[in-house]
Motif scaffolding. Structure first.
Motif, PDB file in Angstrom:
ATOM      1  N   MET A   1      63.533 -50.691 -17.955  1.00  0.00           N
ATOM      2  CA  MET A   1      64.637 -52.042 -17.702  1.00  0.00           C
ATOM      3  C   MET A   1      65.879 -51.343 -19.111  1.00  0.00           C
ATOM      4  O   MET A   1      66.410 -52.693 -19.514  1.00  0.00           O
ATOM      5  CB  MET A   1      63.366 -53.247 -17.846  1.00  0.00           C
ATOM      6  N   THR A   2      66.452 -50.941 -19.171  1.00  0.00           N
ATOM      7  CA  THR A   2      67.038 -50.609 -20.047  1.00  0.00           C
ATOM      8  C   THR A   2      68.796 -50.670 -19.715  1.00  0.00           C
ATOM      9  O   THR A   2      69.421 -51.366 -20.723  1.00  0.00           O
ATOM     10  CB  THR A   2      67.753 -49.039 -20.651  1.00  0.00           C
ATOM     11  N   GLU A   3      68.741 -51.431 -19.255  1.00  0.00           N
ATOM     12  CA  GLU A   3      69.887 -52.623 -18.496  1.00  0.00           C
ATOM     13  C   GLU A   3      70.074 -53.324 -19.292  1.00  0.00           C
ATOM     14  O   GLU A   3      70.848 -54.124 -19.743  1.00  0.00           O
ATOM     15  CB  GLU A   3      70.421 -52.283 -16.572  1.00  0.00           C
ATOM     16  N   TRP A   4      68.722 -54.083 -19.715  1.00  0.00           N
ATOM     17  CA  TRP A   4      68.963 -55.095 -20.296  1.00  0.00           C
ATOM     18  C   TRP A   4      68.551 -55.288 -21.867  1.00  0.00           C
ATOM     19  O   TRP A   4      68.810 -55.780 -22.585  1.00  0.00           O
ATOM     20  CB  TRP A   4      67.607 -56.291 -20.044  1.00  0.00           C
ATOM     21  N   HIS A   5      68.841 -53.987 -22.284  1.00  0.00           N
ATOM     22  CA  HIS A   5      68.203 -53.526 -24.033  1.00  0.00           C
ATOM     23  C   HIS A   5      68.865 -54.500 -24.981  1.00  0.00           C
ATOM     24  O   HIS A   5      68.834 -55.157 -25.546  1.00  0.00           O
ATOM     25  CB  HIS A   5      68.643 -52.688 -24.023  1.00  0.00           C
ATOM     26  N   SER A   6      70.588 -54.698 -24.413  1.00  0.00           N
ATOM     27  CA  SER A   6      71.699 -55.384 -25.746  1.00  0.00           C
ATOM     28  C   SER A   6      71.721 -57.080 -25.050  1.00  0.00           C
ATOM     29  O   SER A   6      72.175 -57.403 -25.620  1.00  0.00           O
ATOM     30  CB  SER A   6      72.809 -54.335 -25.353  1.00  0.00           C
ATOM     31  N   ASP A   7      70.981 -57.537 -23.661  1.00  0.00           N
ATOM     32  CA  ASP A   7      71.125 -58.560 -23.685  1.00  0.00           C
ATOM     33  C   ASP A   7      70.381 -59.578 -24.383  1.00  0.00           C
ATOM     34  O   ASP A   7      68.736 -59.659 -24.500  1.00  0.00           O
ATOM     35  CB  ASP A   7      70.776 -58.710 -22.339  1.00  0.00           C
ATOM     36  N   PRO A   8      70.788 -60.444 -25.015  1.00  0.00           N
ATOM     37  CA  PRO A   8      69.578 -61.449 -25.892  1.00  0.00           C
ATOM     38  C   PRO A   8      68.763 -62.715 -25.469  1.00  0.00           C
ATOM     39  O   PRO A   8      68.275 -63.043 -25.924  1.00  0.00           O
ATOM     40  CB  PRO A   8      70.614 -62.288 -27.279  1.00  0.00           C
TER      41      PRO A   8
ATOM     42  N   PHE B   1      63.940 -59.624 -23.141  1.00  0.00           N
ATOM     43  CA  PHE B   1      63.057 -59.587 -24.183  1.00  0.00           C
ATOM     44  C   PHE B   1      61.720 -59.241 -23.497  1.00  0.00           C
ATOM     45  O   PHE B   1      61.021 -59.952 -22.340  1.00  0.00           O
ATOM     46  CB  PHE B   1      62.566 -60.518 -24.746  1.00  0.00           C
ATOM     47  N   ILE B   2      61.754 -57.936 -23.244  1.00  0.00           N
ATOM     48  CA  ILE B   2      60.705 -57.447 -23.225  1.00  0.00           C
ATOM     49  C   ILE B   2      59.742 -56.613 -23.345  1.00  0.00           C
ATOM     50  O   ILE B   2      60.061 -55.345 -24.268  1.00  0.00           O
ATOM     51  CB  ILE B   2      61.651 -55.879 -21.628  1.00  0.00           C
ATOM     52  N   ARG B   3      58.540 -56.859 -23.442  1.00  0.00           N
ATOM     53  CA  ARG B   3      57.464 -56.144 -24.090  1.00  0.00           C
ATOM     54  C   ARG B   3      56.298 -55.790 -23.663  1.00  0.00           C
ATOM     55  O   ARG B   3      54.932 -56.698 -22.302  1.00  0.00           O
ATOM     56  CB  ARG B   3      56.896 -57.516 -24.797  1.00  0.00           C
ATOM     57  N   SER B   4      55.930 -54.696 -23.635  1.00  0.00           N
ATOM     58  CA  SER B   4      55.008 -53.546 -22.845  1.00  0.00           C
ATOM     59  C   SER B   4      54.067 -53.785 -23.289  1.00  0.00           C
ATOM     60  O   SER B   4      53.760 -53.952 -24.861  1.00  0.00           O
ATOM     61  CB  SER B   4      55.121 -52.598 -22.575  1.00  0.00           C
ATOM     62  N   MET B   5      52.973 -53.915 -22.979  1.00  0.00           N
ATOM     63  CA  MET B   5      51.515 -54.209 -24.023  1.00  0.00           C
ATOM     64  C   MET B   5      50.426 -53.064 -23.059  1.00  0.00           C
ATOM     65  O   MET B   5      50.272 -53.171 -22.009  1.00  0.00           O
ATOM     66  CB  MET B   5      50.759 -55.647 -23.474  1.00  0.00           C
ATOM     67  N   ALA B   6      49.170 -53.020 -24.150  1.00  0.00           N
ATOM     68  CA  ALA B   6      47.992 -52.003 -23.415  1.00  0.00           C
ATOM     69  C   ALA B   6      47.204 -52.880 -22.831  1.00  0.00           C
ATOM     70  O   ALA B   6      46.962 -53.683 -23.352  1.00  0.00           O
ATOM     71  CB  ALA B   6      47.740 -50.868 -24.443  1.00  0.00           C
ATOM     72  N   SER B   7      46.857 -53.208 -21.649  1.00  0.00           N
ATOM     73  CA  SER B   7      45.346 -53.610 -21.091  1.00  0.00           C
ATOM     74  C   SER B   7      44.193 -52.449 -22.016  1.00  0.00           C
ATOM     75  O   SER B   7      43.804 -53.671 -22.728  1.00  0.00           O
ATOM     76  CB  SER B   7      45.387 -53.002 -19.938  1.00  0.00           C
ATOM     77  N   ARG B   8      44.196 -51.733 -22.693  1.00  0.00           N
ATOM     78  CA  ARG B   8      42.799 -51.470 -23.905  1.00  0.00           C
ATOM     79  C   ARG B   8      41.591 -51.917 -22.703  1.00  0.00           C
ATOM     80  O   ARG B   8      40.538 -52.374 -23.620  1.00  0.00           O
ATOM     81  CB  ARG B   8      43.148 -51.875 -25.266  1.00  0.00           C
TER      82      ARG B   8
END
Length: 322
Positions: A98-105, A108-115
């Motif tokens: 989803m890199t197209e949203w990188h500069s959009d304030p 906010f995209i957060r990846s989390m590990a399921s662990r």
């Protein structure tokens, strides 16, 4: 740590990123910061997206972001990824997709590990969602790992749950076997440009009729089946409208109170379970006792049910001591 909370309320995304890391790691500093922020939560709409691997969940999330941003709404994404067996870190990296949203304030995209926590969800998923909520995001999208039929936990964590199915894999029948159909507030057929999409949509409507008893109530929510395609854009607007219709349905007659009670009770129960597990592993005497009970179960001297009862009873006696 009041400074961190104040910076987040002021819209500082760097401070927010710092808090998310603290929460994901179970750091007490992050917990204290969330304590201060919690009165500012309860405004964002939390939508869960679940379904089988390869079903197009991430692509669907990307298109939902596009729709919400075009409407001027801010979006936060919690993308729960499988854990690396070596590092425990997230391995798929939805942020890369989803890199197209990188500069959009406003995104906010957060990846989390399921662990290794069950249900395809990370231990601190809701804590991260609360942080996004306090930071003022309008919509929070939680995308689960996609581990298959048993991934139903999201229904107890989201206000609206999308159950994603992909044509050409026989998932319609498997959904009925798993009982997963019951968790979807909205049933989404992705990749609708495929020829099997119409058949899958029909199967899901039939299955919905078989699974749910007819309800003679005009206000009863019946999960719609919506076909979507990221390639053609089909159904994305319809899906956004269906999420809004479900939101309005929950807000009518205060149904949302019951949904929030389910979410809160699930979060509390998960924390209690985590705390008990942590105590077992951290305290030498309890760990030794657990080992003894494990040996007793393996040797068929004790059932796992009775072993668990003994452990819980031990905790209760400890808490009653002056």
């Amino acid at each position: 740590m009041a400074g961190l909370s104040e910076r987040i309320l002021a819209g500082d995304n760097l401070a927010l990123a710092r808090l998310l890391t603290l929460l994901e790691n179970g750091d007490d500093v992050g917990t204290e910061a969330l304590d201060r922020l919690f009165t500012n939560t309860g405004r964002a709409w939390i939508t869960g997206i679940t379904g089988p691997p390869g079903g197009g969940k991430s692509t669907l999330v990307n298109e939902l972001i596009r729709q919400y941003r075009s409407a001027g709404l801010s979006v936060a994404v919690v993308a729960v990824d499988p854990s690396s067996p070596l590092t425990g870190g997230a391995t798929l990296g939805d942020r890369i997709r989803m890199t197209e949203w990188h500069s959009d304030p406003g995104v906010f995209i957060r990846s989390m590990a399921s662990r290794q926590f069950g249900g395809g969800l990370a231990q601190n998923t809701l804590a991260v969602a609360h942080a996004f909520d306090a930071a003022g995001f309008d919509h929070i999208l939680i995308e689960t790992v996609g581990t298959g039929q048993d991934e139903v936990a999201i229904a107890s964590l989201a206000l609206t749950t999308l159950l994603v199915q992909v044509p050409g894999t026989g998932d319609g029948v498997q959904t009925l076997k798993a009982g997963a159909l019951e968790i979807g507030d909205i049933l989404v057929v992705t990749k609708s440009d495929r020829p099997e999409a119409n058949e899958l949509a029909r199967d899901l409507r039939r299955l919905r009729t078989l699974v749910f008893e007819p309800v003679d109530d005009p206000d009863h929510w019946e999960a719609p089946v919506i076909k979507t395609s990221a390639t053609t854009g089909e159904g994305i607007v319809d899906l956004v409208q269906a999420i809004e219709h479900h939101r309005q349905w929950l807000l009518t007659d205060n149904r949302i109170v019951r949904r929030r009670q389910i979410i809160a009770s699930t979060e509390i129960a998960t924390r209690v379970e985590s705390g008990l597990r942590r105590r077992l592993l951290q305290r030498a005497d309890e760990a030794s006792r657990l080992d003894s009970l494990v040996d007793a179960v393996v040797s068929r001297e004790l059932t796992a049910h009775r072993a668990a009862e003994q452990l819980l009873a031990g905790f209760g006696q400890e808490n009653r001591q002056p």
